[in-house]
Structure formats: structure tokens, C-alpha cells
Write an enzyme that holds these catalytic residues in place. Structure first.
Site, PDB file in Angstrom:
ATOM      1  N   HIS A  58       0.814  -1.220   0.000  1.00  0.00           N
ATOM      2  CA  HIS A  58       0.000   0.000   0.000  1.00  0.00           C
ATOM      3  C   HIS A  58       0.846   1.268   0.000  1.00  0.00           C
ATOM      4  O   HIS A  58       0.321   2.359   0.181  1.00  0.00           O
ATOM      5  CB  HIS A  58      -0.941   0.001   1.206  1.00  0.00           C
ATOM      6  CG  HIS A  58      -0.374  -0.684   2.412  1.00  0.00           C
ATOM      7  ND1 HIS A  58      -1.016  -1.703   3.048  1.00  0.00           N
ATOM      8  CD2 HIS A  58       0.802  -0.514   3.054  1.00  0.00           C
ATOM      9  CE1 HIS A  58      -0.266  -2.137   4.066  1.00  0.00           C
ATOM     10  NE2 HIS A  58       0.829  -1.420   4.091  1.00  0.00           N
ATOM     11  N   TYR A  66      17.654   2.314   1.902  1.00  0.00           N
ATOM     12  CA  TYR A  66      17.938   1.707   0.608  1.00  0.00           C
ATOM     13  C   TYR A  66      19.058   2.408  -0.145  1.00  0.00           C
ATOM     14  O   TYR A  66      19.464   1.963  -1.225  1.00  0.00           O
ATOM     15  CB  TYR A  66      16.678   1.712  -0.267  1.00  0.00           C
ATOM     16  CG  TYR A  66      15.459   1.166   0.419  1.00  0.00           C
ATOM     17  CD1 TYR A  66      15.563   0.057   1.255  1.00  0.00           C
ATOM     18  CD2 TYR A  66      14.217   1.753   0.266  1.00  0.00           C
ATOM     19  CE1 TYR A  66      14.457  -0.448   1.901  1.00  0.00           C
ATOM     20  CE2 TYR A  66      13.102   1.259   0.898  1.00  0.00           C
ATOM     21  CZ  TYR A  66      13.223   0.149   1.722  1.00  0.00           C
ATOM     22  OH  TYR A  66      12.128  -0.344   2.366  1.00  0.00           O
TER      23      TYR A  66
END
Length: 505
Positions: free
Chosen positions: A172, A258
Site C-alpha cells: 500500500h 535503501y
């Protein structure tokens, strides 16, 4: 024709299961069905069953609810299997955060890649493959596996390549970012259209339209920088927008894991995070949140049960993908969303075997992905670094290859520059401090020569310290290890916990 059956694995996540099933029951054609719940926690399973049976009774629905700890029984005859399971629970999750932190690898969430995500995948993938075996053996032919469980890309990759089951990964994050963009632009979400593409948790809004008009980098950047809340909470995302030209789907804390720039130096992390909520970058923030809210459903259960006594309000149906996908496949009503699937030409400049998250359309004939999208080069480069880690981690888990597992961890963008190889050929961690983005290296050649000498002396001390075991962090981490250890102790105080997939995006 067999009565439609939906099975939910990990249904003991009370709040999320309640949401998913209520969404399904908002569709008239999906009410005369069987819903089977399974979980290893019998207590939680009983709570969610009571809530769902109340919804069914109050609304006078023909839906049948079953709850069992016997997974194969729950899956028998199912047409759709939804996975919400957190394998290993919070005890294992705590190690995913605590151990890397001892070596200077600072994670906010640690469930996608980085050291925590890779190790999470090693626990999850063998179990996911067990799920797939059951699906092949006892579900209806052609049953679809809808995976919500992290690490999303790795679990989906394993289920497709090794589990041999038709799988769609669902997240989501795209919807959450869309609403945030609309808010920053001073618009209603329905006024903003978008295309996102990339990989899970590294998906990029490559096309944004406000009332049909394209919104470029400068306009979006100005909107976020002047926003009184986002300008403080989303510093990493705003910095990436400034540099890459495109906004990321993921929260400030998630995105900072990341990339190799924002969480390398403990003294610099504070520049990029906001402590108003864990999701904005707090070290070990998601673990702390889960520990503190582990048993929230115990106190909220009376509230959930009271809400269940009210008629279903179709207008309150959420934008979680699962119910919309099942509705589209069963009724033919077209649904557009962003899904995690094998690439195979969907994104032209990402590896064809990768799991990409990109737009697609679902109808009675199946899932049809929009093809031939091309990511901007910086976005593709960031995704590719993670794809390489995911590929190695998936194979390591499926084949039991420990050496490949180590390489997967070492190739992670955040971990990789904190690792070195010793003369004995073993891998060990150390924290190499880097300047934050934009800082120039102003050292002279003689300064670098002196620094190299100091580094070699530190490495000698580091090797002696490492021989004492992980409890004695290397002296080469002197600037960060004490900080890391204190943060580790702070976030790992004994607490209560349960993970809700809704909060991890």
C-alpha cells in the site's frame, strides 16, 4: 461450480484481517463465500473470528467463517490465498535490528533489504515455499497467491520461481504516497493521477497529473519544501526528489535504508530524520513501535467488536488491493492498481527476472500489466542495486547457500561499505564514515597518506578486537559503536509486540 473460498494465512493480525475481510464483504457478489482463517496463534485467531462472525450475523450475510490452526485444512479448496504472516515473530525481528546495529548498520525498519531484510527473507522464503506446496496440493486448480508479507519482492520472487504458484505481491506504499502528494499540492486525492514504477519500496512517481496537468520536479519540490509538516518529516525524500527529479513512494525512514548516503554516520543521521514518529527514520523505529503495540488488539478488541455490530458501510471500503483484485477476477469489473510481478518487459531497463512494482489492470481474464515503461536512469540504478541483492538472497534461501547469503548481505548498498575481508578470508563488519551528500573531499595527498597510516593502525587494533567476538566491537568503529550500542539497548528493552502490515509501508 464450487463455492468461492478465500483463505488467509497469518490471520492472527487482527486489525489487518478485519480490514481485508470487511473490504471483501463490501462486494455483493463476494458475500456468499467461505472465508478460512489460519494462524499459529490460537488466541488471536479466536478474536478475529469473533469479530468477523459478528459482522456476518449483523448484516445477515450467507458468508461462512472458519478458523483453524491446520493450514492445509484452511487452504483446502481455496481459490485465493492471502498471506499476511510474519515468520519468526518479534524475537527474530529484534535480532535483525540489534546485530547489524552493533556493527554500525543502522536500520529504521529492516524488512525489505539491508541486513535485516535479507535475514528476514531467509526465515520467510522456506515457509512461503511450504505455503506454495500446500496451494499446489490442496487448493483449487489455478488458485492465486496474494502476498502481503515482507520482504515483498523476495517472497514473491520465491513463490513464482521456486513455489510455482501464480503470485501477485501487494503493498500500500503507492497509495500512501499518492495521498501525501495530493496534500502537498493542496488538492484532493481524486484530483491527482499518477503512474508509479520500480520495485517494491523503491517505486517512483514517474508521471503526476493534477487535474490533468503535468506536475514537474520543481513544482512538486516547492510544494514539499513549503509544507509545514512534510518539510520536517520527509527530508530524505525531499533530498532525493531534488537530486533524482522524482518522488519515492516510501517513508523517510524506509527510503533512507535503501541508499548508501543517509544512515552511514551516526552523527549525521539526525540531519535526515524526524523523531515525531518512528516512520520518519528513528533507529529501530518499527521494532519499537511493534513492541509497544504488540497487544493493541487486546485493549481495542471491545472497540472492534462494537464496530462490528454496525451495518457494513460500502463507502468505507479501503484501497487495499486484495478485495479489488478478487472482485475484478470474479465479476469482470476492471480494477487498476500497482502490483508486484515478474518483470518480463514491464520495465525495460530493469532485469527481466526481477519482481517489479508497476501499473496493471485486472479483469475476468486476469492481470494485464502496462508494458515498456522506462525508469529514469538514477531510479533504475537504485532499483538494480537492490534487485541484485534480492536475487542472491532468494537463491540463498531456496538452495541453502550460506556463502551466497553472505554475499547478498555484503552487496546491500547500506551494509556493503561497512564490511571488509580479513586475511583469513572471513567477512566482518566495520563502520566506514562517509561525508553526507554534497560534501567535497578536501584532503590533500599528504593528508590522505597520514590518514592511511592511521587507518592501518586502527585495522590492526580492529582485528585483535574482533577475535574477542561480537561483544567487543572493533576500535575502527570507535566513532559509532558506542552510539550504536546505546541505541541498540534503548530500542530493545523488553516490550510487547505484534506487527501490522498496514504500518510497515
Amino acid at each position: 461450480m464450487a463455492r468461492l473460498k478465500i483463505a488467509i494465512i497469518g490471520a492472527g493480525s487482527v486489525g489487518f484481517t478485519r480490514k481485508l475481510v470487511t473490504d471483501v464483504l463490501c462486494v455483493p457478489e463476494l458475500r456468499d463465500i467461505d472465508i478460512a482463517l489460519t494462524d499459529i496463534d490460537e488466541h488471536n485467531l479466536g478474536l478475529v473470528r469473533q469479530i468477523l462472525e459478528t459482522i456476518v450475523d449483523v448484516n445477515n450475510l450467507p458468508t461462512r467463517i472458519e478458523a483453524t490452526r491446520d493450514r492445509r485444512r484452511a487452504l483446502e479448496g481455496a481459490h485465493y490465498v492471502i498471506n499476511c504472516a510474519r515468520v519468526g515473530g518479534l524475537a527474530a525481528f529484534a535480532d535483525d535490528i540489534r546485530i547489524p546495529l552493533q556493527y554500525g548498520v543502522d536500520q529504521c525498519v529492516g524488512d525489505t533489504i539491508c541486513a535485516g531484510g535479507v535475514l528476514y527473507g531467509q526465515r520467510s522464503i522456506p515457509v512461503v515455499l511450504d505455503f506454495c506446496k500446500d496451494i499446489r496440493e490442496v487448493c483449487e486448480s489455478g488458485a492465486r497467491f496474494l502476498n502481503y508479507a515482507n520482504p515483498m519482492a523476495m517472497n514473491t520472487w520465491a513463490a513464482i520461481d521456486y513455489g510455482k504458484v501464480e503470485t501477485i505481491g501487494l503493498c500500500h506504499g503507492v497509495q500512501h504516497g499518492w495521498r501525501q502528494i495530493a496534500d502537498a499540492l493542496g488538492a484532493e486525492p481524486r484530483e491527482v493521477e499518477y503512474i508509479c514504477s520500480g520495485i517494491n519500496h523503491q517505486t517512483w512517481y514517474i508521471d503526476i497529473r493534477l487535474r490533468g496537468r503535468p506536475v514537474g520536479r520543481d513544482e512538486l519540490l516547492a510544494a514539499f519544501e513549503r509544507h509545514p509538516v512534510y518539510s520536517q518529516q520527509e527530508k530524505v525524500r525531499i533530498d532525493v526528489l531534488k537530486r533524482f527529479g522524482f518522488y519515492s513512494t516510501e517513508s523517510n525512514g524506509h527510503l533512507s535504508e535503501y541508499l548508501p548516503w543517509y544512515r552511514k554516520r551516526p552523527e549525521e543521521i539526525g540531519r535526515w530524520i524526524d523523531m515525531s514518529d518512528w516512520i520518519h527514520g528513528e533507529s529501530g523505529g518499527y521494532l519499537r513501535y511493534c513492541q509497544e503495540t504488540r497487544n493493541y488488539f487486546e485493549t481495542d478488541f471491545p472497540v472492534f467488536l462494537e464496530q462490528a455490530k454496525k451495518p457494513i458501510d460500502v463507502a468505507q471500503r479501503t484501497d487495499e488491493h486484495a478485495s479489488h483484485i478478487i472482485e475484478a477476477l470474479e465479476t469482470g469489473r476492471v480494477y487498476r492498481g500497482h502490483f508486484n510481478v515478474k518483470n518480463h518487459g514491464v520495465v525495460t531497463n530493469l532485469a527481466p527476472d526481477a519482481i517489479v512494482e508497476s501499473p496493471g489492470f485486472v479483469d475476468r481474464f486476469g492481470l494485464n500489466m502496462a508494458a515498456d515503461l522506462t525508469l529514469p536512469l538514477a531510479c533504475a540504478a537504485t532499483c538494480t542495486a537492490s534487485i541484485n541483492v534480492q536475487r542472491m538472497a532468494v537463491e540463498a534461501a531456496a538452495e541453502g547457500d550460506v556463502d551466497l547469503l553472505k554475499l547478498a548481505v555484503l552487496h546491500d548498498p547500506l551494509v556493503g561499505r561497512s564490511a571488509r575481508r580479513t586475511k583469513s578470508g572471513r567477512w566482518s563488519m566495520r563502520c566506514w564514515s562517509l561525508k553526507p551528500p554534497g560534501c567535497r573531499n578536501t584532503r590533500t595527498r599528504s593528508t590522505r597518506r597520514r590518514t592511511g597510516s592511521r587507518r592501518r593502525r586502527r585495522e590492526g587494533r580492529s582485528r585483535r578486537a574482533l577475535r574477542q567476538g561480537p561483544s567487543a566491537p572493533s576500535r575502527s568503529c570507535a566513532s559509532s559503536a558506542p552510539d550504536a550500542e546505546s541505541r541498540s539497548q534503548k530500542i530493545l528493552r523488553p516490550r510487547r509486540i505484534e506487527a501490522d502490515p498496514e504500518k510497515a509501508a
